[in-house]
Every structure is written in C-alpha cells, then in structure tokens.
Design a protein around this motif. Structure first.
Motif, PDB file in Angstrom:
ATOM      1  N   ALA A  14      28.415  44.476  43.243  1.00 43.03           N
ATOM      2  CA  ALA A  14      28.884  45.391  42.209  1.00 43.03           C
ATOM      3  C   ALA A  14      29.928  44.742  41.307  1.00 43.03           C
ATOM      4  O   ALA A  14      30.161  45.208  40.198  1.00 43.03           O
ATOM      5  CB  ALA A  14      29.469  46.652  42.855  1.00 43.03           C
ATOM      6  N   GLN A  15      30.577  43.668  41.787  1.00 41.76           N
ATOM      7  CA  GLN A  15      31.637  43.060  40.983  1.00 41.76           C
ATOM      8  C   GLN A  15      31.101  41.955  40.072  1.00 41.76           C
ATOM      9  O   GLN A  15      31.829  41.032  39.738  1.00 41.76           O
ATOM     10  CB  GLN A  15      32.732  42.515  41.884  1.00 41.76           C
ATOM     11  CG  GLN A  15      32.247  41.511  42.898  1.00 41.76           C
ATOM     12  CD  GLN A  15      33.211  41.385  44.047  1.00 41.76           C
ATOM     13  OE1 GLN A  15      34.083  42.212  44.227  1.00 41.76           O
ATOM     14  NE2 GLN A  15      33.060  40.346  44.831  1.00 41.76           N
ATOM     15  N   LEU A  16      29.825  42.098  39.662  1.00 50.33           N
ATOM     16  CA  LEU A  16      29.208  41.066  38.822  1.00 50.33           C
ATOM     17  C   LEU A  16      29.950  40.802  37.512  1.00 50.33           C
ATOM     18  O   LEU A  16      30.188  39.635  37.181  1.00 50.33           O
ATOM     19  CB  LEU A  16      27.751  41.438  38.550  1.00 50.33           C
ATOM     20  CG  LEU A  16      27.001  40.610  37.525  1.00 50.33           C
ATOM     21  CD1 LEU A  16      26.861  39.181  37.980  1.00 50.33           C
ATOM     22  CD2 LEU A  16      25.630  41.188  37.276  1.00 50.33           C
ATOM     23  N   PRO A  17      30.343  41.826  36.715  1.00 46.86           N
ATOM     24  CA  PRO A  17      30.994  41.513  35.437  1.00 46.86           C
ATOM     25  C   PRO A  17      32.286  40.734  35.598  1.00 46.86           C
ATOM     26  O   PRO A  17      32.535  39.765  34.874  1.00 46.86           O
ATOM     27  CB  PRO A  17      31.260  42.892  34.825  1.00 46.86           C
ATOM     28  CG  PRO A  17      30.425  43.830  35.555  1.00 46.86           C
ATOM     29  CD  PRO A  17      30.204  43.274  36.905  1.00 46.86           C
ATOM     30  N   ILE A  18      33.100  41.153  36.592  1.00 53.53           N
ATOM     31  CA  ILE A  18      34.374  40.456  36.792  1.00 53.53           C
ATOM     32  C   ILE A  18      34.129  39.016  37.196  1.00 53.53           C
ATOM     33  O   ILE A  18      34.780  38.090  36.693  1.00 53.53           O
ATOM     34  CB  ILE A  18      35.198  41.175  37.883  1.00 53.53           C
ATOM     35  CG1 ILE A  18      35.341  42.649  37.536  1.00 53.53           C
ATOM     36  CG2 ILE A  18      36.561  40.549  38.027  1.00 53.53           C
ATOM     37  CD1 ILE A  18      35.925  43.481  38.625  1.00 53.53           C
ATOM     38  N   ALA A  19      33.163  38.821  38.095  1.00 50.94           N
ATOM     39  CA  ALA A  19      32.884  37.471  38.571  1.00 50.94           C
ATOM     40  C   ALA A  19      32.375  36.585  37.445  1.00 50.94           C
ATOM     41  O   ALA A  19      32.780  35.428  37.323  1.00 50.94           O
ATOM     42  CB  ALA A  19      31.857  37.527  39.700  1.00 50.94           C
ATOM     43  N   ALA A  20      31.491  37.132  36.596  1.00 53.87           N
ATOM     44  CA  ALA A  20      30.949  36.343  35.495  1.00 53.87           C
ATOM     45  C   ALA A  20      32.053  35.959  34.517  1.00 53.87           C
ATOM     46  O   ALA A  20      32.130  34.808  34.059  1.00 53.87           O
ATOM     47  CB  ALA A  20      29.855  37.125  34.780  1.00 53.87           C
ATOM     48  N   LEU A  21      32.930  36.917  34.221  1.00 55.50           N
ATOM     49  CA  LEU A  21      34.032  36.647  33.293  1.00 55.50           C
ATOM     50  C   LEU A  21      34.938  35.557  33.849  1.00 55.50           C
ATOM     51  O   LEU A  21      35.296  34.594  33.157  1.00 55.50           O
ATOM     52  CB  LEU A  21      34.809  37.937  33.055  1.00 55.50           C
ATOM     53  CG  LEU A  21      35.872  37.881  31.959  1.00 55.50           C
ATOM     54  CD1 LEU A  21      35.210  37.738  30.618  1.00 55.50           C
ATOM     55  CD2 LEU A  21      36.733  39.124  31.990  1.00 55.50           C
ATOM     56  N   LEU A  22      35.288  35.691  35.141  1.00 54.09           N
ATOM     57  CA  LEU A  22      36.170  34.729  35.792  1.00 54.09           C
ATOM     58  C   LEU A  22      35.543  33.341  35.800  1.00 54.09           C
ATOM     59  O   LEU A  22      36.184  32.337  35.446  1.00 54.09           O
ATOM     60  CB  LEU A  22      36.434  35.187  37.220  1.00 54.09           C
ATOM     61  CG  LEU A  22      37.679  34.661  37.906  1.00 54.09           C
ATOM     62  CD1 LEU A  22      38.895  35.247  37.242  1.00 54.09           C
ATOM     63  CD2 LEU A  22      37.641  35.029  39.365  1.00 54.09           C
ATOM     64  N   GLY A  23      34.249  33.281  36.151  1.00 51.10           N
ATOM     65  CA  GLY A  23      33.581  31.983  36.214  1.00 51.10           C
ATOM     66  C   GLY A  23      33.510  31.323  34.857  1.00 51.10           C
ATOM     67  O   GLY A  23      33.789  30.125  34.725  1.00 51.10           O
ATOM     68  N   LEU A  24      33.168  32.101  33.813  1.00 49.77           N
ATOM     69  CA  LEU A  24      33.083  31.520  32.471  1.00 49.77           C
ATOM     70  C   LEU A  24      34.440  31.008  32.018  1.00 49.77           C
ATOM     71  O   LEU A  24      34.542  29.925  31.435  1.00 49.77           O
ATOM     72  CB  LEU A  24      32.564  32.573  31.497  1.00 49.77           C
ATOM     73  CG  LEU A  24      31.051  32.696  31.410  1.00 49.77           C
ATOM     74  CD1 LEU A  24      30.666  33.764  30.422  1.00 49.77           C
ATOM     75  CD2 LEU A  24      30.446  31.372  30.999  1.00 49.77           C
ATOM     76  N   THR A  25      35.499  31.772  32.313  1.00 44.87           N
ATOM     77  CA  THR A  25      36.841  31.350  31.893  1.00 44.87           C
ATOM     78  C   THR A  25      37.224  30.041  32.549  1.00 44.87           C
ATOM     79  O   THR A  25      37.662  29.091  31.885  1.00 44.87           O
ATOM     80  CB  THR A  25      37.859  32.433  32.278  1.00 44.87           C
ATOM     81  OG1 THR A  25      37.351  33.690  31.909  1.00 44.87           O
ATOM     82  CG2 THR A  25      39.175  32.184  31.601  1.00 44.87           C
ATOM     83  N   ILE A  26      37.026  29.955  33.884  1.00 44.47           N
ATOM     84  CA  ILE A  26      37.410  28.728  34.597  1.00 44.47           C
ATOM     85  C   ILE A  26      36.575  27.553  34.106  1.00 44.47           C
ATOM     86  O   ILE A  26      37.092  26.445  33.916  1.00 44.47           O
ATOM     87  CB  ILE A  26      37.250  28.932  36.107  1.00 44.47           C
ATOM     88  CG1 ILE A  26      38.164  30.045  36.590  1.00 44.47           C
ATOM     89  CG2 ILE A  26      37.604  27.671  36.861  1.00 44.47           C
ATOM     90  CD1 ILE A  26      37.943  30.423  38.015  1.00 44.47           C
ATOM     91  N   LEU A  27      35.282  27.806  33.856  1.00 46.92           N
ATOM     92  CA  LEU A  27      34.401  26.714  33.429  1.00 46.92           C
ATOM     93  C   LEU A  27      34.830  26.139  32.090  1.00 46.92           C
ATOM     94  O   LEU A  27      34.974  24.925  31.922  1.00 46.92           O
ATOM     95  CB  LEU A  27      32.964  27.215  33.348  1.00 46.92           C
ATOM     96  CG  LEU A  27      31.946  26.176  32.916  1.00 46.92           C
ATOM     97  CD1 LEU A  27      31.891  25.062  33.927  1.00 46.92           C
ATOM     98  CD2 LEU A  27      30.584  26.787  32.759  1.00 46.92           C
ATOM     99  N   THR A  28      35.085  27.029  31.099  1.00 46.86           N
ATOM    100  CA  THR A  28      35.497  26.530  29.782  1.00 46.86           C
ATOM    101  C   THR A  28      36.829  25.800  29.881  1.00 46.86           C
ATOM    102  O   THR A  28      37.025  24.757  29.245  1.00 46.86           O
ATOM    103  CB  THR A  28      35.616  27.681  28.783  1.00 46.86           C
ATOM    104  OG1 THR A  28      36.250  28.781  29.408  1.00 46.86           O
ATOM    105  CG2 THR A  28      34.274  28.086  28.258  1.00 46.86           C
ATOM    106  N   GLU A  29      37.728  26.341  30.730  1.00 47.19           N
ATOM    107  CA  GLU A  29      39.027  25.695  30.870  1.00 47.19           C
ATOM    108  C   GLU A  29      38.882  24.284  31.417  1.00 47.19           C
ATOM    109  O   GLU A  29      39.468  23.324  30.888  1.00 47.19           O
ATOM    110  CB  GLU A  29      39.884  26.550  31.809  1.00 47.19           C
ATOM    111  CG  GLU A  29      41.342  26.223  31.780  1.00 47.19           C
ATOM    112  CD  GLU A  29      42.120  27.262  32.554  1.00 47.19           C
ATOM    113  OE1 GLU A  29      43.075  26.863  33.210  1.00 47.19           O
ATOM    114  OE2 GLU A  29      41.763  28.456  32.513  1.00 47.19           O
ATOM    115  N   ILE A  30      38.068  24.144  32.460  1.00 49.60           N
ATOM    116  CA  ILE A  30      37.913  22.832  33.088  1.00 49.60           C
ATOM    117  C   ILE A  30      37.243  21.857  32.117  1.00 49.60           C
ATOM    118  O   ILE A  30      37.671  20.700  31.980  1.00 49.60           O
ATOM    119  CB  ILE A  30      37.104  22.968  34.392  1.00 49.60           C
ATOM    120  CG1 ILE A  30      37.963  23.640  35.445  1.00 49.60           C
ATOM    121  CG2 ILE A  30      36.670  21.613  34.899  1.00 49.60           C
ATOM    122  CD1 ILE A  30      37.235  23.907  36.713  1.00 49.60           C
TER     123      ILE A  30
END
Lengths: 100, 172
Positions: free
Chosen positions: B85-101
């Motif tokens: 159920a926490q798909l949107p939060i997880a996707a947002l978090l993953g995209l943020t960390i990925l772009t940052e790295i």
C-alpha cells in the motif's frame, strides 16, 4: 577504458531498484530477491574499484559478500517455509502480530 | 570496444533488475534475476575478475537461484495483489535518492587522487587473477576466511532447524 563513475551509477541504479522492490512488493520471496539485487550492486562497486585501484582486496570482499548472501538465502528461505506452514501465506501484510 | 560491452551489460542489468521487481509471477522474477547474474558475470570478465565471474555463475546462478526456484515451486502460491500500500511513498523516495546519487556522482567525476593511485600496478597482474586472490585470501584475510566458514556452518544448522517440521516433537 570505461570511467569509474559509470560503474558507480550502474551500481546505484541496481541498488535503488532493490530498495524500491523491498518497499513496494508484498510477496516475501520477491523481497528476498530484491535483497539479492542490492548485494549484487555492492559487488559491482567492489569489483570496479578493485580494478580501478589495482588492488585485489576488493575482490576478496566480494567473495565474503557472496558467502554471506548464500547464508542469508538458506536461512531466509527456511524462515519463509516455516511461515508458510504456520499461516499458509507469504504475503507480508498478513504477518502483523506485533502491530497494534 | 570496451565501452560498448559495458553499455550492453549495464543496459541488460538495469532492465532485468527492474523486471525482477515489476513482474507479477515470482518464477519470472527469479528467471530475470538469472539473466542479470549472467550479465554481472560478464561485467566482471571485462573488469579482469575472472575468478569472481566463475564464482558468480556457479554460486549465484547455480546454487542460490535454484534454491529460490525450488521454494517458489514448493509453496505453489496463488497470484496475489502485487504491490504494497505504501507504493507512492516508496516510489517518491527511490526517485529522490536515485537522482541525488546520480547528480553527486556526475559532479565529482572521481578525478585526481583515485586515478593517480592507478599507476601502482599490482603484483597480481603478472600472476593471474585466481592466484592473486588466493594469496591475499590465505595470508591477509585468513581470519575473515575462517569466520566465513563459521557463518556457513551456522546458516546450515539454522536452515535445518527452521525448516524441519517437528524436530522436538519426538522427544516429548
């Protein structure tokens, strides 16, 4: 000669894919597969730096990471089988005994 | 030439690792993970780590993945709802960390000090990859090597204890 940063970016992409997989999937087997993805991402990083710095120690650490991965898979799959016997499900949402 | 090999391996690795997370059937996920392991082994060969490439195929593709497929087929689970159920939060978090790295890595480019130490050529190059790893493993990293064998022993005992159905039933 491929720059080192390409390997780091590739490893970061695979690692993030693994993190997202652990967070969004409900099937506990897929969660363990995503952990394998993360371990492989760190291994790629180790080997790339080992090649770049000309030091064999990085490959030795990949060897140890592989040992730990094998142990983790054996114990994790045994836990999954035990869970499936007690609940006949491998959906992580079903296991909320400690949640109130 | 080396660059095109790298881009082929990297593209397949990224694609199959996304497929592992995205596919619905666990068997298909495990099989795409198998393809990913083979391409990681190819990447190791281009990095002159031939021993690790062989070990990657033997241990990961040969042992670990077969164990996964065995459990998937043993449990025989019906298809279920795919995502948490926490798909949107997880996707947002993953995209943020990925772009940052990615931004951080492209910014620094690993210039100066990393490439300067490259001139220190290892003794292992003339010796062959497996021999070099063996010499380091059995001299400098002897104690971690023994600890690794202990980890494998503990994992074996733990797996037997956890998966055995009624180990202590007979004693009662």
């Amino acid at each position: 000669m491929v720059p080192l940063s390409y390997y780091v970016v590739l490893s970061a992409m695979v690692f993030i894919t693994g993190v997202v997989g652990v967070l969004i999937r409900r099937n506990i087997i897929i969660i363990l597969l995503s952990v394998e993805l993360m371990l492989n991402a760190t291994n790629i990083n180790f080997v790339a730096f080992s090649h770049h710095l000309g030091n064999v120690a990085g490959q030795v650490f990949v060897f140890f990471a592989l040992t730990v991965a094998a142990a983790e898979v054996a114990v994790g799959l045994a836990i999954i089988i035990a869970l499936y016997r007690s609940r006949s499900s491998i959906n992580v949402d079903e296991f909320q005994l400690l949640k109130w | 030439m080396a660059t095109s090999f790298f881009f082929y391996f990297a593209g397949v690795i990224v694609l199959t690792s996304i497929l592992v997370v995205a596919l619905r059937n666990p068997i298909y996920s495990a099989l795409s993970l198998l393809i990913m392991f083979f391409h990681v082994a190819g990447l190791y060969v281009t990095l002159h780590a031939e021993f690790l490439a062989a070990v990657q195929i033997i241990v990961y593709a040969g042992a670990i993945l077969v164990l996964y497929l065995f459990v998937v087929m043993l449990l025989n689970v019906k298809r279920e709802e795919r995502y948490h159920a926490q798909l949107p939060i997880a996707a947002l978090l993953g995209l943020t960390i990925l772009t940052e790295i990615v931004l951080l890595t492209l910014q620094h480019r690993f210039g100066g000090d990393v490439s300067s130490t490259e001139s220190v050529s290892p003794a292992g190059e003339a010796l062959g990859n497996t021999e070099a790893i063996g010499q380091v493993l059995y001299s400098t990293y002897l104690f971690p090597f023994e600890v690794a064998s202990l980890i494998l022993l503990v994992a074996m005992i733990g797996a037997i204890l956890l998966a055995k159905r009624d180990l202590f039933e007979g004693a009662k």
